[in-house]
Design a protein around this motif. Sequence first.
Motif, PDB file in Angstrom:
ATOM      1  N   GLY A  60       0.828  -1.201   0.000  1.00 46.25           N
ATOM      2  CA  GLY A  60       0.000   0.000   0.000  1.00 46.25           C
ATOM      3  C   GLY A  60       0.861   1.249   0.000  1.00 46.25           C
ATOM      4  O   GLY A  60       0.498   2.272  -0.586  1.00 46.25           O
ATOM      5  N   THR A  61       1.999   1.166   0.665  1.00 46.03           N
ATOM      6  CA  THR A  61       2.937   2.291   0.689  1.00 46.03           C
ATOM      7  C   THR A  61       3.455   2.569  -0.718  1.00 46.03           C
ATOM      8  O   THR A  61       3.464   3.721  -1.185  1.00 46.03           O
ATOM      9  CB  THR A  61       4.125   1.965   1.625  1.00 46.03           C
ATOM     10  OG1 THR A  61       3.610   1.664   2.922  1.00 46.03           O
ATOM     11  CG2 THR A  61       5.100   3.122   1.706  1.00 46.03           C
ATOM     12  N   ASP A  62       3.873   1.510  -1.410  1.00 45.94           N
ATOM     13  CA  ASP A  62       4.392   1.695  -2.766  1.00 45.94           C
ATOM     14  C   ASP A  62       3.304   2.186  -3.718  1.00 45.94           C
ATOM     15  O   ASP A  62       3.604   2.904  -4.685  1.00 45.94           O
ATOM     16  CB  ASP A  62       5.008   0.392  -3.284  1.00 45.94           C
ATOM     17  CG  ASP A  62       6.367   0.127  -2.648  1.00 45.94           C
ATOM     18  OD1 ASP A  62       6.955   1.075  -2.082  1.00 45.94           O
ATOM     19  OD2 ASP A  62       6.840  -1.027  -2.699  1.00 45.94           O
ATOM     20  N   ALA A 159      -6.268   2.474   1.740  1.00 44.60           N
ATOM     21  CA  ALA A 159      -5.671   1.274   2.347  1.00 44.60           C
ATOM     22  C   ALA A 159      -6.647   0.570   3.291  1.00 44.60           C
ATOM     23  O   ALA A 159      -6.661  -0.653   3.379  1.00 44.60           O
ATOM     24  CB  ALA A 159      -4.396   1.653   3.104  1.00 44.60           C
ATOM     25  N   GLN A 160      -7.490   1.350   3.971  1.00 42.56           N
ATOM     26  CA  GLN A 160      -8.379   0.771   4.983  1.00 42.56           C
ATOM     27  C   GLN A 160      -9.817   0.647   4.484  1.00 42.56           C
ATOM     28  O   GLN A 160     -10.703   0.294   5.261  1.00 42.56           O
ATOM     29  CB  GLN A 160      -8.350   1.644   6.250  1.00 42.56           C
ATOM     30  CG  GLN A 160      -6.945   1.800   6.821  1.00 42.56           C
ATOM     31  CD  GLN A 160      -6.908   2.615   8.100  1.00 42.56           C
ATOM     32  OE1 GLN A 160      -7.931   3.001   8.638  1.00 42.56           O
ATOM     33  NE2 GLN A 160      -5.702   2.873   8.598  1.00 42.56           N
ATOM     34  N   SER A 161     -10.064   0.923   3.206  1.00 44.96           N
ATOM     35  CA  SER A 161     -11.466   1.076   2.791  1.00 44.96           C
ATOM     36  C   SER A 161     -11.804   0.477   1.438  1.00 44.96           C
ATOM     37  O   SER A 161     -12.628   1.035   0.700  1.00 44.96           O
ATOM     38  CB  SER A 161     -11.842   2.567   2.825  1.00 44.96           C
ATOM     39  OG  SER A 161     -11.782   3.042   4.151  1.00 44.96           O
ATOM     40  N   TYR A 180      -4.583   1.057  -2.523  1.00 43.59           N
ATOM     41  CA  TYR A 180      -5.080   0.030  -1.598  1.00 43.59           C
ATOM     42  C   TYR A 180      -3.909  -0.752  -1.018  1.00 43.59           C
ATOM     43  O   TYR A 180      -2.834  -0.824  -1.620  1.00 43.59           O
ATOM     44  CB  TYR A 180      -6.010  -0.948  -2.326  1.00 43.59           C
ATOM     45  CG  TYR A 180      -7.193  -0.288  -2.986  1.00 43.59           C
ATOM     46  CD1 TYR A 180      -8.391  -0.128  -2.297  1.00 43.59           C
ATOM     47  CD2 TYR A 180      -7.108   0.197  -4.289  1.00 43.59           C
ATOM     48  CE1 TYR A 180      -9.483   0.490  -2.897  1.00 43.59           C
ATOM     49  CE2 TYR A 180      -8.189   0.823  -4.895  1.00 43.59           C
ATOM     50  CZ  TYR A 180      -9.379   0.965  -4.194  1.00 43.59           C
ATOM     51  OH  TYR A 180     -10.445   1.578  -4.786  1.00 43.59           O
ATOM     52  N   SER A 181      -4.143  -1.350   0.142  1.00 48.04           N
ATOM     53  CA  SER A 181      -3.132  -2.184   0.794  1.00 48.04           C
ATOM     54  C   SER A 181      -3.733  -3.542   1.125  1.00 48.04           C
ATOM     55  O   SER A 181      -4.905  -3.636   1.494  1.00 48.04           O
ATOM     56  CB  SER A 181      -2.675  -1.516   2.099  1.00 48.04           C
ATOM     57  OG  SER A 181      -1.985  -2.450   2.918  1.00 48.04           O
ATOM     58  N   PHE A 182      -2.907  -4.572   0.991  1.00 46.98           N
ATOM     59  CA  PHE A 182      -3.338  -5.917   1.382  1.00 46.98           C
ATOM     60  C   PHE A 182      -2.483  -6.451   2.529  1.00 46.98           C
ATOM     61  O   PHE A 182      -2.311  -7.655   2.677  1.00 46.98           O
ATOM     62  CB  PHE A 182      -3.330  -6.850   0.157  1.00 46.98           C
ATOM     63  CG  PHE A 182      -4.075  -6.261  -1.000  1.00 46.98           C
ATOM     64  CD1 PHE A 182      -5.434  -5.984  -0.897  1.00 46.98           C
ATOM     65  CD2 PHE A 182      -3.416  -5.932  -2.177  1.00 46.98           C
ATOM     66  CE1 PHE A 182      -6.127  -5.393  -1.955  1.00 46.98           C
ATOM     67  CE2 PHE A 182      -4.097  -5.350  -3.239  1.00 46.98           C
ATOM     68  CZ  PHE A 182      -5.456  -5.081  -3.133  1.00 46.98           C
ATOM     69  N   SER A 185      -3.553  -7.003   8.135  1.00 45.07           N
ATOM     70  CA  SER A 185      -4.589  -6.437   9.008  1.00 45.07           C
ATOM     71  C   SER A 185      -5.640  -5.611   8.266  1.00 45.07           C
ATOM     72  O   SER A 185      -6.584  -5.117   8.869  1.00 45.07           O
ATOM     73  CB  SER A 185      -3.950  -5.572  10.093  1.00 45.07           C
ATOM     74  OG  SER A 185      -3.427  -4.394   9.513  1.00 45.07           O
ATOM     75  N   LYS A 186      -5.494  -5.478   6.951  1.00 46.73           N
ATOM     76  CA  LYS A 186      -6.514  -4.740   6.197  1.00 46.73           C
ATOM     77  C   LYS A 186      -7.700  -5.667   5.927  1.00 46.73           C
ATOM     78  O   LYS A 186      -7.609  -6.876   6.106  1.00 46.73           O
ATOM     79  CB  LYS A 186      -5.940  -4.213   4.887  1.00 46.73           C
ATOM     80  CG  LYS A 186      -4.630  -3.474   5.029  1.00 46.73           C
ATOM     81  CD  LYS A 186      -4.712  -2.182   5.833  1.00 46.73           C
ATOM     82  CE  LYS A 186      -3.311  -1.681   6.041  1.00 46.73           C
ATOM     83  NZ  LYS A 186      -3.126  -0.341   6.427  1.00 46.73           N
ATOM     84  N   ASN A 187      -8.793  -5.114   5.417  1.00 48.24           N
ATOM     85  CA  ASN A 187      -9.989  -5.944   5.251  1.00 48.24           C
ATOM     86  C   ASN A 187      -9.781  -7.064   4.245  1.00 48.24           C
ATOM     87  O   ASN A 187     -10.318  -8.154   4.420  1.00 48.24           O
ATOM     88  CB  ASN A 187     -11.181  -5.085   4.842  1.00 48.24           C
ATOM     89  CG  ASN A 187     -11.715  -4.274   6.012  1.00 48.24           C
ATOM     90  OD1 ASN A 187     -10.955  -3.910   6.915  1.00 48.24           O
ATOM     91  ND2 ASN A 187     -12.995  -3.986   6.015  1.00 48.24           N
TER      92      ASN A 187
HETATM   93  C1  PLP Z   1      -1.745   0.260   5.943  1.00 47.12           C
HETATM   94  C2  PLP Z   1      -1.796   1.649   5.440  1.00 47.12           C
HETATM   95  C3  PLP Z   1      -0.899   2.105   4.465  1.00 47.12           C
HETATM   96  C4  PLP Z   1       0.278   1.320   3.988  1.00 47.12           C
HETATM   97  O1  PLP Z   1       0.015   0.059   3.492  1.00 47.12           O
HETATM   98  P1  PLP Z   1       1.184  -1.058   3.488  1.00 47.12           P
HETATM   99  O2  PLP Z   1       0.613  -2.118   2.607  1.00 47.12           O
HETATM  100  O3  PLP Z   1       1.359  -1.503   4.892  1.00 47.12           O
HETATM  101  O4  PLP Z   1       2.410  -0.459   2.929  1.00 47.12           O
HETATM  102  C5  PLP Z   1      -1.055   3.391   3.985  1.00 47.12           C
HETATM  103  N1  PLP Z   1      -2.032   4.200   4.447  1.00 47.12           N
HETATM  104  C6  PLP Z   1      -2.897   3.806   5.397  1.00 47.12           C
HETATM  105  C7  PLP Z   1      -3.952   4.750   5.849  1.00 47.12           C
HETATM  106  C8  PLP Z   1      -2.803   2.520   5.939  1.00 47.12           C
HETATM  107  O5  PLP Z   1      -3.658   2.141   6.884  1.00 47.12           O
END
Ligand code: PLP
Length: 369
Positions: A60-62, A159-161, A180-182, A185-187
């Motif tokens: 999600g960071t990338d 990332a959370q939605s 988005y992030s996987f 702990s994300k959904n």
């Molecule tokens: C988790 C998260 C990220 C980063 O996602 P990663 O997959 O851990 O790099 C970015 N923004 C928010 C708001 C997050 O909750």
Amino acid sequence: MPVPLLDVNAQNHAIADELRDAFDRVLESGRFIMGDEVEQFEASIARFVGAKHAIGVSSGTDAILLALMALGIGQGDEVICPSFTFFATAGCIARTGATPVFCDCHPDNFNIDFDSAEQCISDKTKAIIPVHLFGQSVDMDTCSAFAAKHHLAVIEDTAQSLGAKYREKSCGAIADFGTYSFFPSKNLGGLGDGGLLVTQDDQLADTAVKMRNHGMHPKYYHQMVGGNFRLDALQAALLSVKFAHYADYTAQRQQNAAYYLEQLAGIDGLTLPTIDDGNTHIWNQFTLRVSDGKRDGLKQALMDQNIGCDVYYPVPMHQQECFASQAKDARTSFKITDQLASEVLSIPVYPELNREQQDTVISAIKSFA
Ligand SMILES: *Cc1c(COP(=O)(O)O)cnc(C)c1O
């Protein structure tokens, strides 16, 4: 009865055979980077959120970093984001060479406050990153009007939605880019790191796709500098398995949240999370506000009873050591952000949480209050 804040094993063990099949398929294929598995996963997410292009990436960071790079954000630019967010939102802005400019948030939905953002505007402002925090959409009509007024690009940190809705639209598919992030702990939690970005814009998609792989096109020719932001075939295959269950996971989170909202209503000193009109909340976190300096006491009481809970987030971005110089130039107050950092507490809301566990959490909170 112990109640964890999140139980990834409960979710993954229930579908272990499907996950093993996916692993075997990738093992047999011998194709480990990108390829069909990634393309299929991208297509499912694009369809799900209603985006023209979906680009699977390494985290999600990338995804945020790549979106900023594809928009050409860098040295001398300013990007506005909320102070009350996970570090990655702000960290990525700084990594491009641009300056993160922090603004305050709303007390009720924890999301960015556009009146505060207005105070942050300068002639260097190039973009804004609204964060759909805890599973609920930002007010995107206000966001779009704000961005149009100031000629800003918009990256939705989703990332959370994933799958949360703003009126009829899916979070992430509304602005220039959605990320988005996987993270587990994300959904939609993978078995490792993974992420994705979406856009409706052909040109931005083309640039992001090239930049995901060192800006290379064709092979060994580089018109631009990108990075290695690729998604593994294995992770995409595992995520596709989990995505088939995503509607159930979301419905279960929503049921759990509804039960808390009913059972925890009317307790003195406790403010429950709210759902804005027209929003569909997907409850990545169920976040209480505990007033009168009692948050840490409640947290300790729950931990003593083996009930998982945590503070998202205890240190806002304007208080971070690495952003001391940005904080010195603050253009807005952080009254709400500072208040939330001292009041918020997230309690278990994950899909596999059962009624008995939820009742344990509820009675522990009631007996503390
Ligand atoms: C988790 C998260 C990220 C980063 O996602 P990663 O997959 O851990 O790099 C970015 N923004 C928010 C708001 C997050 O909750």
